[in-house]
Enzyme design. Sequence first.
Site, PDB file in Angstrom:
ATOM      1  N   ALA A   1       0.861  -1.179   0.000  1.00 27.99           N
ATOM      2  CA  ALA A   1       0.000   0.000   0.000  1.00 27.99           C
ATOM      3  C   ALA A   1       0.898   1.230   0.000  1.00 27.99           C
ATOM      4  CB  ALA A   1      -0.902  -0.016   1.231  1.00 27.99           C
TER       5      ALA A   1
ATOM      6  N   GLY B   1       0.664  -4.942   1.046  1.00 29.67           N
ATOM      7  CA  GLY B   1      -0.590  -4.970   0.294  1.00 29.67           C
ATOM      8  C   GLY B   1      -0.436  -5.634  -1.063  1.00 29.67           C
TER       9      GLY B   1
ATOM     10  N   GLU C   1      -0.831  -9.180  -0.366  1.00 30.21           N
ATOM     11  CA  GLU C   1      -2.240  -9.406  -0.022  1.00 30.21           C
ATOM     12  C   GLU C   1      -3.125  -9.364  -1.268  1.00 30.21           C
ATOM     13  OE1 GLU C   1      -2.010  -6.251   2.902  1.00 30.21           O
ATOM     14  OE2 GLU C   1      -2.615  -7.638   4.479  1.00 30.21           O
TER      15      GLU C   1
ATOM     16  N   GLU D   1       5.208  -5.127   7.005  1.00 33.88           N
ATOM     17  CA  GLU D   1       4.562  -4.021   7.723  1.00 33.88           C
ATOM     18  C   GLU D   1       5.140  -3.801   9.119  1.00 33.88           C
ATOM     19  OE1 GLU D   1       3.028  -6.382   5.986  1.00 33.88           O
ATOM     20  OE2 GLU D   1       1.344  -5.559   4.845  1.00 33.88           O
TER      21      GLU D   1
HETATM   22  N1  DAK Z   1       4.681   3.076  -0.804  1.00 41.16           N
HETATM   23  C1  DAK Z   1       5.103   4.243  -1.351  1.00 41.16           C
HETATM   24  N2  DAK Z   1       6.233   4.333  -2.085  1.00 41.16           N
HETATM   25  C2  DAK Z   1       6.966   3.225  -2.259  1.00 41.16           C
HETATM   26  C3  DAK Z   1       6.591   1.978  -1.710  1.00 41.16           C
HETATM   27  C4  DAK Z   1       5.376   1.928  -0.935  1.00 41.16           C
HETATM   28  N3  DAK Z   1       4.901   0.797  -0.387  1.00 41.16           N
HETATM   29  N4  DAK Z   1       7.522   1.063  -2.045  1.00 41.16           N
HETATM   30  C5  DAK Z   1       8.431   1.711  -2.785  1.00 41.16           C
HETATM   31  N5  DAK Z   1       8.107   3.008  -2.927  1.00 41.16           N
HETATM   32  C6  DAK Z   1       8.838   4.054  -3.669  1.00 41.16           C
HETATM   33  C7  DAK Z   1      10.093   4.483  -2.948  1.00 41.16           C
HETATM   34  O1  DAK Z   1       9.800   5.452  -1.959  1.00 41.16           O
HETATM   35  C8  DAK Z   1      10.864   5.067  -4.096  1.00 41.16           C
HETATM   36  O2  DAK Z   1      10.336   6.347  -4.407  1.00 41.16           O
HETATM   37  P1  DAK Z   1      11.299   7.603  -4.764  1.00 41.16           P
HETATM   38  O3  DAK Z   1      12.166   7.792  -3.575  1.00 41.16           O
HETATM   39  O4  DAK Z   1      12.093   7.134  -5.971  1.00 41.16           O
HETATM   40  O5  DAK Z   1      10.371   8.719  -5.042  1.00 41.16           O
HETATM   41  C9  DAK Z   1      10.512   4.153  -5.252  1.00 41.16           C
HETATM   42  O6  DAK Z   1       9.306   3.511  -4.892  1.00 41.16           O
HETATM   43  C10 DAK Z   1      11.551   3.062  -5.499  1.00 41.16           C
HETATM   44  O7  DAK Z   1      11.777   2.397  -4.284  1.00 41.16           O
HETATM   45  P2  DAK Z   1      13.249   2.216  -3.627  1.00 41.16           P
HETATM   46  O8  DAK Z   1      14.151   3.326  -4.037  1.00 41.16           O
HETATM   47  O9  DAK Z   1      13.040   2.017  -2.175  1.00 41.16           O
HETATM   48  O10 DAK Z   1      13.716   0.882  -4.346  1.00 41.16           O
HETATM   49  P3  DAK Z   1      14.728  -0.215  -3.779  1.00 41.16           P
HETATM   50  O11 DAK Z   1      14.952  -1.153  -4.920  1.00 41.16           O
HETATM   51  O12 DAK Z   1      15.906   0.418  -3.097  1.00 41.16           O
HETATM   52  O13 DAK Z   1      13.915  -0.980  -2.626  1.00 41.16           O
HETATM   53  C11 DAK Z   1      11.959  -2.120  -1.712  1.00 41.16           C
HETATM   54  C12 DAK Z   1      12.780  -1.750  -2.990  1.00 41.16           C
HETATM   55  C13 DAK Z   1      10.699  -2.816  -2.170  1.00 41.16           C
HETATM   56  C14 DAK Z   1      12.781  -3.065  -0.832  1.00 41.16           C
HETATM   57  C15 DAK Z   1      11.662  -0.806  -0.921  1.00 41.16           C
HETATM   58  O14 DAK Z   1      11.100   0.155  -1.824  1.00 41.16           O
HETATM   59  C16 DAK Z   1      10.681  -1.020   0.182  1.00 41.16           C
HETATM   60  O15 DAK Z   1      11.048  -1.510   1.267  1.00 41.16           O
HETATM   61  N6  DAK Z   1       9.438  -0.601  -0.023  1.00 41.16           N
HETATM   62  C17 DAK Z   1       8.390  -0.648   1.003  1.00 41.16           C
HETATM   63  C18 DAK Z   1       7.900  -2.062   1.182  1.00 41.16           C
HETATM   64  C19 DAK Z   1       6.853  -2.120   2.288  1.00 41.16           C
HETATM   65  O16 DAK Z   1       7.147  -1.801   3.458  1.00 41.16           O
HETATM   66  N7  DAK Z   1       5.643  -2.540   1.924  1.00 41.16           N
HETATM   67  C20 DAK Z   1       4.528  -2.572   2.912  1.00 41.16           C
HETATM   68  C21 DAK Z   1       3.819  -1.253   2.891  1.00 41.16           C
HETATM   69  S1  DAK Z   1       2.509  -1.190   4.106  1.00 41.16           S
HETATM   70  C22 DAK Z   1      -5.072  -1.179   3.952  1.00 41.16           C
HETATM   71  C23 DAK Z   1      -4.774  -2.127   2.988  1.00 41.16           C
HETATM   72  C24 DAK Z   1      -3.477  -2.583   2.847  1.00 41.16           C
HETATM   73  C25 DAK Z   1      -2.476  -2.077   3.671  1.00 41.16           C
HETATM   74  C26 DAK Z   1      -2.777  -1.130   4.624  1.00 41.16           C
HETATM   75  C27 DAK Z   1      -4.083  -0.686   4.767  1.00 41.16           C
HETATM   76  N8  DAK Z   1      -6.411  -0.640   4.102  1.00 41.16           N
HETATM   77  C28 DAK Z   1      -7.409  -1.194   3.246  1.00 41.16           C
HETATM   78  C29 DAK Z   1      -6.681   0.476   4.955  1.00 41.16           C
HETATM   79  C30 DAK Z   1      -1.123  -2.520   3.413  1.00 41.16           C
HETATM   80  C31 DAK Z   1      -0.068  -1.874   3.985  1.00 41.16           C
HETATM   81  C32 DAK Z   1       1.250  -2.011   3.329  1.00 41.16           C
HETATM   82  O17 DAK Z   1       1.416  -2.627   2.303  1.00 41.16           O
END
Ligand code: DAK
Length: 259
Positions: free
Chosen positions: A67, A110, A113, A133
């Site tokens: 997400a 997400g 999911e 998360e």
């Molecule tokens: N959200 C926003 N931006 C994201 C992102 C995300 N989940 N994942 C990556 N990006 C963005 C990065 O900020 C970066 O943007 P810029 O800085 O270039 O503007 C760009 O994508 C490229 O990412 P990286 O530079 O970080 O790329 P790397 O290859 O170095 O790293 C990575 C890739 C996948 C390991 C890293 O980007 C990462 O850790 N990303 C976050 C992964 C994460 O934590 N995912 C879980 C998010 S929480 C809900 C439904 C669902 C959910 C919640 C509520 N409701 C219905 C209310 C779910 C929650 C989640 O998924």
Amino acid sequence: MSTEDPLILTEVVDAVGVIRLNRPKKLNALSPALIDLVAAQMERWDADPAVRVIVLTGNDRAFAAGADIDDMTERSAVEMYERDQFTDWDRIRRVRVPIIAAVSGFALGGGCELMMLCDIVVAGDTAQFGQPEINLGVIPGAGGTQRLTRAVGKALAMDMILTGRMLSAPDALAAGLVSRVVPPEHVLPEAMKIAQQLAARGSIAARFAKECVLKAFETTLEEGVMHERRLFYMLFATLDQKEGMRAFADRRPARFEHR
Ligand code: DAK
């Protein structure tokens, strides 16, 4: 890519509706607007008899990295509650035609999911899966604690959800999280091949089969078996059942009409 680029790209190939998540610079982070578009498109196709299978894909780097964190960071609990975004995820869960996920790169949070809401998952052998998360101070919010546990079992689900570690594609296959693993360049072609095979079969039976398998996650064995039995009987009211069995007797390919 400009800000005007659409968040999803769609096309229909024969009877297969294809949705490509299209925020490549953000690793297809699932903003509320994006999820709404996916749900709305899937609902449209679910109601369209000309579309019998849906394929959902991303790009080489990411199916979806979760997400959209930027969208959530400063929100209050009340705002999250009032927005009630779970409704859009539930709309995807209610789609009756089979959905095939074609997954390359990251399927995280997400993204994982969303993938688990799909029915068959074709993964590239470099894909990575996870529920990270915990690293953000939260827990999975779109069913991850439940669906991952049902898919891979408690020990591995706890490990992934508590540590946030990623699973490789071969490990995801061994754990039962994905259906097939292929070289990255074969992911979409393989998903399309499966989709065309499904689309050529009777779509009523396909929808019933999906319903019954999903029922296994939600009910007792006895109730699930009874549900299956009722739908099995009901298929004898379709032309496809007659055609399928007659074609077998005639030693010819069946020509299903989806009715
Ligand atoms: N959200 C926003 N931006 C994201 C992102 C995300 N989940 N994942 C990556 N990006 C963005 C990065 O900020 C970066 O943007 P810029 O800085 O270039 O503007 C760009 O994508 C490229 O990412 P990286 O530079 O970080 O790329 P790397 O290859 O170095 O790293 C990575 C890739 C996948 C390991 C890293 O980007 C990462 O850790 N990303 C976050 C992964 C994460 O934590 N995912 C879980 C998010 S929480 C809900 C439904 C669902 C959910 C919640 C509520 N409701 C219905 C209310 C779910 C929650 C989640 O998924």
